[in-house]
Design a protein around this motif. Structure first.
Motif, short mmCIF file in Angstrom:
data_model
loop_
_atom_site.label_atom_id
_atom_site.label_comp_id
_atom_site.label_asym_id
_atom_site.label_seq_id
_atom_site.Cartn_x
_atom_site.Cartn_y
_atom_site.Cartn_z
N THR A 111 0.04 11.17 2.55
CA THR A 111 -0.42 9.79 2.37
C THR A 111 0.73 8.84 2.69
OG1 THR A 111 -1.95 10.48 0.63
CG2 THR A 111 -1.37 8.12 0.72
N LEU A 112 0.44 7.78 3.43
CA LEU A 112 1.40 6.72 3.75
C LEU A 112 1.07 5.54 2.84
CD1 LEU A 112 1.20 7.03 7.64
CD2 LEU A 112 2.75 8.22 6.07
N ASN A 138 -2.25 -4.17 3.37
CA ASN A 138 -1.04 -3.52 3.89
C ASN A 138 -1.27 -2.13 4.45
OD1 ASN A 138 -1.35 -2.28 1.37
ND2 ASN A 138 0.43 -3.27 0.46
N GLY A 139 -2.13 -1.34 3.83
CA GLY A 139 -2.38 -0.01 4.37
C GLY A 139 -3.05 -0.07 5.73
N SER A 162 -3.88 5.83 4.62
CA SER A 162 -3.04 4.66 4.34
C SER A 162 -3.78 3.73 3.39
CB SER A 162 -2.71 3.93 5.64
OG SER A 162 -2.07 4.77 6.57
N PRO A 163 -3.80 4.04 2.09
CA PRO A 163 -4.52 3.18 1.15
C PRO A 163 -3.87 1.80 1.04
CG PRO A 163 -3.31 4.91 -0.02
CD PRO A 163 -3.17 5.20 1.44
N ILE A 175 -4.24 0.22 -6.54
CA ILE A 175 -4.22 1.08 -5.35
C ILE A 175 -5.63 1.57 -5.03
CG2 ILE A 175 -3.14 3.06 -4.21
CD1 ILE A 175 -1.14 3.21 -6.52
N GLU A 176 -5.98 1.55 -3.76
CA GLU A 176 -7.24 2.18 -3.33
C GLU A 176 -7.07 3.69 -3.42
OE1 GLU A 176 -8.70 -1.36 -0.32
OE2 GLU A 176 -8.03 0.54 0.54
#
Length: 474
Positions: free
Chosen positions: A170-171, A180-181, A210-211, A252-253
């Motif tokens: 995960t980034l 942002n993700g 990329s959440p 956070i997603e």
């Protein structure tokens, strides 16, 4: 997260061991470890040869350091944070970082980057023409070398991970970029596409997520006084001590590629969409913060809390949020999940905390990225609804007055702005009509550049700013 039979530590590799990361993400993981959930650990290092003293201090202290937190009422508390288990020394080829990133047990690569550090234009395209370091990183990547931008570094890390068959990762952004993700992922994929590495592109698309995330905690640059208070309170001569406000938030997603810590146990909000939280924070907190920093500098103050004690500056911030920002964030067809008026009041109380000693210099920086990201969206929304921009126009008008002071060499500190072209900024200030030149700048305004309603509102707001500065000279 789901492999409780395996006790092998799982690593979050964080790029950028600055104050914010150590007062925010590292704290949440420390709190989780204090509950006995010790599976996840942090490793971290920097992409550039900065913060050498802090990194060496962290290495000498085994990654441990003290966090001083301060409430708006002035109550201080001290916590020894022990979640960073590996401090990775800087090397220009990033080899130690890449080695950790390519390990199968590294499941999350996180990073803290400024808005300007993503090099995205208003349409979220990489701005190759403006940024030479982006071009330099692409040339380095073509020769198999990492660069110093987030894209050059991630490309090298992910290529090594793909070659090692180390599995999905995960980034995770921990910064103030809106969406942002999604946006950093777009920039990364554009970079790899320009590189022409089709194998890596396919691997990244299939093996990473990329959440989007929203982070919040005011964290000033550490001062010697922080270390002195830590020594007095704890007896430890901590060379990496830092300070932050007591408020903390992380939304956070829940879109992770290969497990995650049980962050919800320590107050992290795991949600399907971070968008409404993000918009509220960026427009009600970040934009207001910048307003206070620009106005405070013009008024001769050094710290954010001094501006908040000035009735004229507090009124500017309050009116911007109340008159223009809240009405476009909380509508009948799309109500906000937050109580925005209460959020506004909490934000203003936080900014008024004198113990934080947050400087106008820190908050004022990077306006050429902050105006398009934090302020222009409210102007755009108001204009689209046929509504006035009387209160929000004060924010860019304050920055224009600030920029003119900078042009004259009258800002009492060094102004830093990654997205600003100094030649173009000086030319704007020297124009026969600086307000028109400012409103015509496409870096600041995108499709709003030269908008006649923006120009009219800016002329009015600039007159009010001139009146404000005249009163503060008296």
């Amino acid at each position: 997260m789901n492999q409780h039979d395996d006790t092998t530590p799982l690593t979050i590799l964080h790029l950028g061991l600055g104050s914010f990361h150590r007062a925010h993400q590292a704290v949440y993981l420390h709190q989780l470890q204090q509950l006995g959930a010790c599976r996840w650990v942090l490793a971290g290092g920097n992409l550039r040869p900065d913060m050498a003293e802090t990194l060496s201090a962290l290495q000498a202290q085994g990654g441990h350091y003290t966090l001083e937190t301060i409430t708006p009422q002035g109550e201080r508390s001290y916590t020894r944070i022990e979640s960073i288990r590996q401090v990775i020394p800087y090397q220009s080829d990033l080899a130690p970082l890449i080695a950790v990133g390519a390990q199968p047990n590294t499941r999350i690569i996180s990073y803290t980057v400024t808005e300007a550090g993503y090099y995205l234009d208003p349409k979220d395209r990489l701005d190759w023409a403006t940024f030479s370091d982006l071009q330099a990183d692409l040339a380095a990547a073509r020769q198999g070398r990492p660069g110093q931008t987030i894209y050059g570094a991630l490309t090298a890390l992910l290529r090594a991970r793909m070659q090692a068959a180390a599995g999905a990762v995960t980034l995770l952004n921990c910064d103030n970029l809106r969406h942002n993700g999604d946006r950093s992922r777009s920039g990364l994929l554009q970079f790899i596409t320009a590189l022409g590495d089709t194998d890596l592109l396919a691997w990244v698309e299939a093996h990473t997520t990329s959440p989007n995330a929203m982070v919040d905690r005011i964290t000033p640059r550490p001062t010697p006084e922080v270390a002195e208070r830590v020594r007095a309170a704890t007896g430890w001569d901590d060379k990496a001590a830092l300070m932050g406000e007591s408020f903390i938030q992380w939304v956070i997603e829940d879109n992770f590629a290969n497990g995650r810590p049980d962050w919800q146990r320590v107050g992290v909000e795991m949600v399907q969409s971070v968008a409404p939280y993000e918009e509220a924070k960026i427009r009600l907190l970040n934009a207001t913060h910048s307003c206070i920093a620009w106005a405070g500098t013009l008024a001769g103050y050094q710290f954010i809390h001094e501006g908040m004690q000035d009735p004229a500056i507090r009124r500017m911030a309050y009116d911007y949020v109340t008159d223009d920002a809240i009405p476009v964030l909380d509508t009948q067809d799309k109500p906000s999940p937050l109580k925005l008026a209460a959020y506004r009041d909490v934000v203003l109380d936080r900014f008024g905390n004198p113990a934080i000693q947050d400087t106008n210099q820190r908050v004022a920086m990077d306006a050429f990225a902050k105006i398009p990201g934090m302020i222009a969206p409210t102007i755009r929304d108001r204009l689209a609804r046929g509504e006035t921009i009387y209160s929000v126009a004060m924010l860019p008008a304050l920055f224009l007055a600030y920029l003119q002071r900078w042009h004259q060499g009258q800002i009492p500190y060094t102004y830093s702005d990654q997205a600003m072209d100094p030649v173009a900024a000086h030319a704007m200030c020297e124009a026969s009509d600086p307000v028109a030149a400012f409103c015509a700048d496409s870096v600041l305004w995108g499709e709003l550049a030269n908008n006649p309603r923006l120009l009219t509102a800016m002329r009015d707001a600039s007159a009010r700013v001139a009146q404000f500065t005249a009163q503060h000279k008296a």
